[in-house]
Design a protein around this motif. Structure first.
Motif, mmCIF file in Angstrom:
data_model
loop_
_atom_site.group_PDB
_atom_site.id
_atom_site.type_symbol
_atom_site.label_atom_id
_atom_site.label_comp_id
_atom_site.label_asym_id
_atom_site.label_seq_id
_atom_site.Cartn_x
_atom_site.Cartn_y
_atom_site.Cartn_z
ATOM 1 N N ALA A 63 0.825 -1.209 0.000
ATOM 2 C CA ALA A 63 0.000 0.000 0.000
ATOM 3 C C ALA A 63 0.861 1.261 0.000
ATOM 4 C CB ALA A 63 -0.928 -0.008 1.216
ATOM 5 N N VAL A 64 1.929 1.251 0.799
ATOM 6 C CA VAL A 64 2.811 2.422 0.857
ATOM 7 C C VAL A 64 3.496 2.641 -0.489
ATOM 8 C CG1 VAL A 64 4.939 3.313 1.889
ATOM 9 C CG2 VAL A 64 3.156 2.345 3.346
ATOM 10 N N LEU A 65 4.011 1.586 -1.090
ATOM 11 C CA LEU A 65 4.666 1.714 -2.387
ATOM 12 C C LEU A 65 3.683 2.144 -3.471
ATOM 13 C CD1 LEU A 65 7.104 -1.327 -2.302
ATOM 14 C CD2 LEU A 65 7.653 1.106 -2.104
ATOM 15 N N PHE A 66 2.440 1.688 -3.377
ATOM 16 C CA PHE A 66 1.423 2.123 -4.327
ATOM 17 C C PHE A 66 1.186 3.628 -4.218
ATOM 18 C CE2 PHE A 66 -3.005 3.242 -5.101
ATOM 19 C CZ PHE A 66 -3.103 2.914 -6.437
ATOM 20 N N VAL A 67 1.062 4.123 -3.003
ATOM 21 C CA VAL A 67 0.824 5.564 -2.800
ATOM 22 C C VAL A 67 2.011 6.386 -3.301
ATOM 23 C CG1 VAL A 67 0.538 7.341 -1.031
ATOM 24 C CG2 VAL A 67 -0.802 5.250 -0.906
ATOM 25 N N VAL A 68 3.220 5.944 -2.991
ATOM 26 C CA VAL A 68 4.409 6.676 -3.427
ATOM 27 C C VAL A 68 4.505 6.680 -4.959
ATOM 28 C CG1 VAL A 68 6.941 6.631 -3.438
ATOM 29 C CG2 VAL A 68 5.689 6.325 -1.301
ATOM 30 N N ASN A 69 4.326 5.517 -5.578
ATOM 31 C CA ASN A 69 4.398 5.441 -7.035
ATOM 32 C C ASN A 69 3.303 6.257 -7.701
ATOM 33 O OD1 ASN A 69 6.659 3.875 -7.025
ATOM 34 N ND2 ASN A 69 5.648 1.989 -7.628
ATOM 35 N N THR A 70 2.107 6.244 -7.138
ATOM 36 C CA THR A 70 1.017 7.022 -7.713
ATOM 37 C C THR A 70 1.285 8.514 -7.595
ATOM 38 O OG1 THR A 70 -0.549 5.259 -7.187
ATOM 39 C CG2 THR A 70 -1.465 7.427 -7.618
ATOM 40 N N ALA A 71 1.805 8.940 -6.458
ATOM 41 C CA ALA A 71 2.120 10.363 -6.294
ATOM 42 C C ALA A 71 3.211 10.795 -7.269
ATOM 43 C CB ALA A 71 2.555 10.636 -4.853
ATOM 44 N N LEU A 72 4.243 9.986 -7.415
ATOM 45 C CA LEU A 72 5.306 10.312 -8.363
ATOM 46 C C LEU A 72 4.803 10.301 -9.800
ATOM 47 C CD1 LEU A 72 8.335 8.372 -6.858
ATOM 48 C CD2 LEU A 72 8.010 10.854 -6.942
ATOM 49 N N ARG A 79 4.974 16.091 -17.638
ATOM 50 C CA ARG A 79 6.281 16.281 -18.277
ATOM 51 C C ARG A 79 6.731 15.055 -19.060
ATOM 52 N NH1 ARG A 79 9.704 18.016 -13.374
ATOM 53 N NH2 ARG A 79 7.892 17.331 -12.235
ATOM 54 N N GLU A 80 6.650 13.887 -18.432
ATOM 55 C CA GLU A 80 7.133 12.649 -19.052
ATOM 56 C C GLU A 80 6.126 11.533 -18.796
ATOM 57 O OE1 GLU A 80 9.781 11.985 -20.890
ATOM 58 O OE2 GLU A 80 10.520 14.043 -20.819
ATOM 59 N N LYS A 81 5.292 11.274 -19.782
ATOM 60 C CA LYS A 81 4.272 10.237 -19.611
ATOM 61 C C LYS A 81 4.884 8.853 -19.442
ATOM 62 C CE LYS A 81 0.488 12.452 -21.988
ATOM 63 N NZ LYS A 81 -0.484 12.383 -23.069
ATOM 64 N N ILE A 82 5.995 8.599 -20.093
ATOM 65 C CA ILE A 82 6.590 7.266 -20.036
ATOM 66 C C ILE A 82 6.982 6.890 -18.610
ATOM 67 C CG2 ILE A 82 8.958 7.990 -20.559
ATOM 68 C CD1 ILE A 82 7.314 4.828 -21.914
ATOM 69 N N PHE A 83 7.467 7.855 -17.826
ATOM 70 C CA PHE A 83 7.807 7.572 -16.427
ATOM 71 C C PHE A 83 6.555 7.267 -15.614
ATOM 72 C CE2 PHE A 83 11.690 10.280 -17.277
ATOM 73 C CZ PHE A 83 12.515 9.180 -17.432
ATOM 74 N N SER A 84 5.461 7.944 -15.941
ATOM 75 C CA SER A 84 4.196 7.655 -15.258
ATOM 76 C C SER A 84 3.730 6.240 -15.571
ATOM 77 C CB SER A 84 3.133 8.659 -15.675
ATOM 78 O OG SER A 84 3.471 9.936 -15.229
ATOM 79 N N TYR A 85 3.905 5.819 -16.816
ATOM 80 C CA TYR A 85 3.554 4.441 -17.168
ATOM 81 C C TYR A 85 4.417 3.444 -16.395
ATOM 82 C CZ TYR A 85 0.882 6.241 -21.150
ATOM 83 O OH TYR A 85 -0.018 6.888 -21.934
ATOM 84 N N PHE A 86 5.718 3.689 -16.357
ATOM 85 C CA PHE A 86 6.605 2.790 -15.624
ATOM 86 C C PHE A 86 6.223 2.706 -14.151
ATOM 87 C CE2 PHE A 86 10.124 3.527 -18.900
ATOM 88 C CZ PHE A 86 9.881 2.312 -19.515
ATOM 89 N N LEU A 87 5.945 3.836 -13.538
ATOM 90 C CA LEU A 87 5.584 3.841 -12.121
ATOM 91 C C LEU A 87 4.259 3.129 -11.878
ATOM 92 C CD1 LEU A 87 6.725 7.445 -11.255
ATOM 93 C CD2 LEU A 87 7.659 5.344 -10.288
ATOM 94 N N SER A 88 3.297 3.330 -12.757
ATOM 95 C CA SER A 88 1.994 2.678 -12.599
ATOM 96 C C SER A 88 2.099 1.171 -12.785
ATOM 97 C CB SER A 88 0.995 3.252 -13.598
ATOM 98 O OG SER A 88 0.769 4.603 -13.338
ATOM 99 N N PHE A 89 2.837 0.747 -13.805
ATOM 100 C CA PHE A 89 2.995 -0.686 -14.020
ATOM 101 C C PHE A 89 3.841 -1.327 -12.922
ATOM 102 C CE2 PHE A 89 2.394 0.470 -18.689
ATOM 103 C CZ PHE A 89 1.035 0.241 -18.625
ATOM 104 N N THR A 90 4.787 -0.569 -12.395
ATOM 105 C CA THR A 90 5.588 -1.071 -11.284
ATOM 106 C C THR A 90 4.720 -1.286 -10.050
ATOM 107 O OG1 THR A 90 7.548 0.035 -12.135
ATOM 108 C CG2 THR A 90 7.591 -0.612 -9.824
ATOM 109 N N SER A 91 3.774 -0.407 -9.813
ATOM 110 C CA SER A 91 2.842 -0.593 -8.691
ATOM 111 C C SER A 91 2.093 -1.911 -8.841
ATOM 112 C CB SER A 91 1.841 0.553 -8.631
ATOM 113 O OG SER A 91 2.462 1.748 -8.304
#
Length: 110
Positions: A63-72, A79-91
């Protein structure tokens, strides 16, 4: 950010898997303080005993990692959609890995 279908689906699946983690741990161990095996090594056998309450660290970490990744991901989306995709898929990937770990602990404590 949540208007993006890929991010939305991965976030929803990650939340569902985290809920399943909480339900699996709560359903199997409750709030018991008894000692249970927490880790099994093929060479040494059971090598870590602890309170059943310690198993709740696994879904809490998810849950903590999900919140951190979602916030990032939200901060980086404009600015960079690709990083958002990586963070979301990493969650989502983190939740899957933690679910495998919980299933392993449940099987170990059969």
């Amino acid at each position: 950010m949540l208007k993006d279908r890929l991010i939305f689906v991965s976030q929803v699946l990650a939340v569902i898997l985290n809920i399943i983690l909480w339900l699996a741990v709560g359903g199997k161990f409750g709030w018991s303080a008894e000692k249970i095996p927490l880790h099994f090594n093929v060479v040494y056998g059971i090598d870590l005993l602890g309170s059943a309450r310690q198993v709740y660290i696994i879904p809490l970490t998810g849950a903590v990692l999900f919140v951190v990744n979602t916030a990032l991901a939200a901060l980086l989306y404009s600015r960079e959609k690709i990083f958002s995709y990586f963070l979301s898929f990493t969650s989502l990937l983190i939740q899957v890995i933690l679910l495998v770990a919980v299933v392993g602990i449940i099987v170990l404590n059969g």
